[in-house]
Write a protein that holds these residues in place. Structure first.
Motif, short mmCIF file in Angstrom:
data_model
loop_
_atom_site.label_atom_id
_atom_site.label_comp_id
_atom_site.label_asym_id
_atom_site.label_seq_id
_atom_site.Cartn_x
_atom_site.Cartn_y
_atom_site.Cartn_z
N UNK A 38 -25.03 105.56 76.70
CA UNK A 38 -23.57 105.43 76.67
C UNK A 38 -23.13 105.00 78.07
N UNK A 39 -21.88 104.60 78.17
CA UNK A 39 -21.32 104.38 79.50
C UNK A 39 -21.11 105.75 80.14
N UNK A 40 -21.49 105.88 81.38
CA UNK A 40 -21.51 107.18 82.05
C UNK A 40 -20.12 107.81 82.10
N UNK A 41 -19.99 109.07 81.68
CA UNK A 41 -18.69 109.75 81.75
C UNK A 41 -18.35 110.24 83.14
N UNK A 42 -19.28 110.08 84.10
CA UNK A 42 -19.06 110.61 85.43
C UNK A 42 -18.75 109.53 86.47
N UNK A 43 -18.79 108.27 86.08
CA UNK A 43 -18.31 107.23 86.98
C UNK A 43 -17.94 106.01 86.12
N UNK A 44 -17.18 105.10 86.68
CA UNK A 44 -16.70 103.93 85.95
C UNK A 44 -17.78 102.84 85.94
N UNK A 45 -18.09 102.34 84.76
CA UNK A 45 -19.08 101.27 84.65
C UNK A 45 -18.79 100.44 83.40
N UNK A 46 -19.25 99.21 83.42
CA UNK A 46 -19.01 98.30 82.30
C UNK A 46 -20.15 98.29 81.30
N UNK A 47 -21.36 98.50 81.78
CA UNK A 47 -22.51 98.50 80.87
C UNK A 47 -23.17 99.88 80.91
N UNK A 48 -23.71 100.33 79.77
CA UNK A 48 -24.27 101.69 79.69
C UNK A 48 -25.48 101.89 80.61
N UNK A 49 -25.41 102.93 81.43
CA UNK A 49 -26.57 103.31 82.24
C UNK A 49 -26.84 104.81 82.11
N UNK A 50 -26.12 105.45 81.20
CA UNK A 50 -26.24 106.89 80.98
C UNK A 50 -27.19 107.11 79.81
N UNK A 51 -28.33 107.75 80.08
CA UNK A 51 -29.38 107.90 79.07
C UNK A 51 -29.60 109.37 78.74
N UNK A 52 -29.81 109.65 77.45
CA UNK A 52 -30.04 111.02 76.98
C UNK A 52 -31.36 111.04 76.22
N UNK A 53 -32.25 111.95 76.61
CA UNK A 53 -33.56 112.05 75.98
C UNK A 53 -33.62 113.27 75.07
#
Length: 577
Positions: A38-53
């Protein structure tokens, strides 16, 4: 205040909760390979770099570096402390949080007393709200109407009215609870009376929406104009902010928070659509306030009246904020025209003009040096010397980082003195020491240790390899060996089922940052190949350790130094022990 939460319950909780389901309920996730993104909920970004395993029960952002388990996510996302996060996580799966038996009965009693105070304050808030609709409360309603406030805003902030009677609360609630909650005043003769009488009432709520105190405003010319609850076990005005609860209900992560001086400023701004304002509770803005607000937003705007008192309050706020200014945080100063407060100014100018003022507010660096340079002639050595003497101690409060360096460089430009050299040397020294402290160094043994520790943390079941291979860890005598032994002890003692559970054992320990970093390293290993990769790295690590140990023994012998019996046996065996 209560018994500790059993460690076994926390471990069981992390097993029963699927972190993917938890995070997906807050941030929509999409499947991507073996993970979810997903797009990180803790900083502003345009492309998803937030990964959940799902396998490791961890999340990690490759953009901002934030990572952790289910408890960490709730702490960061909902701004909770550890206990609050565990309670919310337990609620997510519908279980109660148990408490270990506490031998001190006073602690049990304290917990019950505090729960009792929350209940009575919630009841008092409801009573005041009812009184706002009573015949006597109409004068408070008229006051609100004259200030241009709507019924919706009054409802959102839970406004109420305290009757003029001396015993309005005493007649309805338990006296001891009212005294403990600060709602009564106790006279010398032992009799008590209501602290708030004939006032417009403002409930003060914490970030979990619980009433912890009140503020009251008179409706005539009597004094004091504003009265706050006294310090209690629930309420400390130096740590709380009015309007923060209501702000977070509307936006859990505001891009900016406006800090104003009074209750009515917060409410009037909300009436006009400025819903990101908070106010200190009759005290100067403190470091605790600033630290609290930076948990929710990277930018604060201090909005103060332009009179002498406002200028003084603004400077005190800046001084309190300097130790909080880590890189990525920003503070602005917004001084209003003489004779105006936020309430009156937004009514006269309108929302668009007021927001324009916020946008154009002065950044802290410009305000700081503007204030420091007032009445100083910087063309003279005396003026520059006075600037240095005043500014340098303040700037030294700022934490190490780029912002601190830039502020010292600005002081250098204004004063001509090379005060930044010390900062540069300190920064270089810190960087050098930081590199030394980092676990992975570019050497074979360190890289192997990094891989062994990382794979062990990500797959705790690999600890069985040590027993199966009968490996002697005593031969490991270089960086990371002590941490490896500690991790193995924790695994043996707790039996964690996944990376998330193992990670939880290191929360609030000196090793936490290192453990988190190693847990998030990515290895190009096919699924199912972790055990073989781990064992190979471990065996190489032991071999290199023995070779290093043997080299030290040979050097010792060549210098003519005596070996201990154990060293002599090892030397004869050629390092094979």
């Amino acid at each position: 205040m209560s018994g500790k939460i059993p460690r076994q319950f926390i471990d069981d909780l992390l097993v029963r909760v699927d972190i993917v389901d938890l995070i997906d309920s807050h941030v929509p996730l999409k499947k991507s390979g073996s993970s979810f993104v997903a797009r990180c909920p803790f900083h502003t970004e345009k492309t998803p770099s937030f990964s959940v395993s799902r396998q490791r029960q961890l999340y990690h952002c490759f953009g901002c570096g934030v990572s952790g388990n289910a408890i960490s996510f709730l702490m960061d996302f909902n701004h909770l402390d550890f206990v609050e996060a565990v309670e919310d996580l337990a609620g997510f799966i519908g279980v109660q949080v148990p408490r270990e038996a506490f031998v001190n009965q006073k602690s049990v009693d304290d917990k019950q007393d505090i729960a009792r105070l929350y209940v009575v304050l919630e009841g008092v808030a409801a009573f005041y709200s009812e009184q706002l609709r009573s015949p006597e409360g109409q004068k408070a309603v008229e006051y609100l109407k004259n200030r241009g406030l709507s019924g919706e805003v009054a409802r959102d902030f839970g406004l109420g009215y305290a009757p003029q009677a001396w015993d309005a609360l005493l007649a309805r609630f338990d006296q001891k609870s009212l005294l403990d909650a600060g709602m009564l005043v106790l006279k010398e003769d032992g009799r008590a009376y209501d602290r708030f009488r004939g006032r417009l009432m403002f409930p003060i709520r914490d970030k979990r929406k619980r009433v912890i105190g009140f503020g009251g405003r008179v409706l005539d010319a009597s004094q004091p104009k504003y009265l706050n609850s006294p310090e209690t076990v629930l309420f400390s005005k130096g740590k709380e902010l009015y309007g923060l609860c209501e702000l977070l209900e509307k936006n859990a992560r505001p891009a900016q928070i406006l800090v104003v001086e009074g209750y009515m400023d917060v409410i009037a701004l909300a009436q006009f659509g400025v819903v990101n304002a908070v106010a200190a509770l009759g005290t100067a803005t403190s470091k605790a306030h600033v630290d609290l607000l930076f948990r929710f937003s990277p930018e604060l705007v201090f909005c103060f009246d332009g009179d002498a008192a406002g200028l003084q309050a603004a400077w005190r706020a800046v001084e309190a904020a300097l130790p909080c200014l880590r890189d990525g945080r920003q503070i602005k100063i917004m001084l209003l025209p003489q004779g105006y407060d936020p309430d009156s100014l937004v009514r006269e100018e309108g929302l668009v003009a007021f927001q324009q003022r916020i946008t154009q507010a002065e950044v802290l660096s410009d305000y700081f040096f503007g204030r420091m340079g007032v009445d100083l002639n910087l063309t003279t050595m005396e003026g520059r010397s006075r600037l240095l003497a005043a500014a340098k101690p303040q700037l030294e409060k700022i934490p190490q980082g780029f912002f601190r360096d830039l502020m010292f460089n600005r002081l250098h430009e204004l004063s001509g003195a090379r005060v930044s050299e010390k900062v540069e040397k300190t920064a270089k020294l810190m960087t050098k020491n930081s590199v030394k402290r980092q676990l992975p160094k570019k050497s074979p043994k360190s890289n192997l240790m990094r891989k062994v520790l990382s794979l062990l943390l990500q797959h705790p079941q690999l600890a069985k390899q040590f027993e199966q291979q009968l490996l002697d860890l005593d031969v490991l005598d270089f960086a990371g060996a002590d941490l490896l032994r500690d991790v193995l002890k924790v695994i043996a003692a707790t039996g964690p089922e996944n990376n998330a559970m193992l990670l939880e054992n290191y929360r609030d320990t000196p090793h936490n940052k290192t453990i988190v970093a190693l847990s998030n390293l990515v290895w190009d290993i096919p699924d199912g190949g972790e055990a073989g990769e781990f064992l190979g790295a471990l065996q190489q690590l032991v071999r290199l350790s023995r070779e290093s140990r043997m080299s030290k023994l040979i050097e010792k012998v060549s210098r003519g130094e005596a070996l201990t019996p154990a060293e002599m046996e090892e030397y004869k065996m050629g390092g094979k022990l």
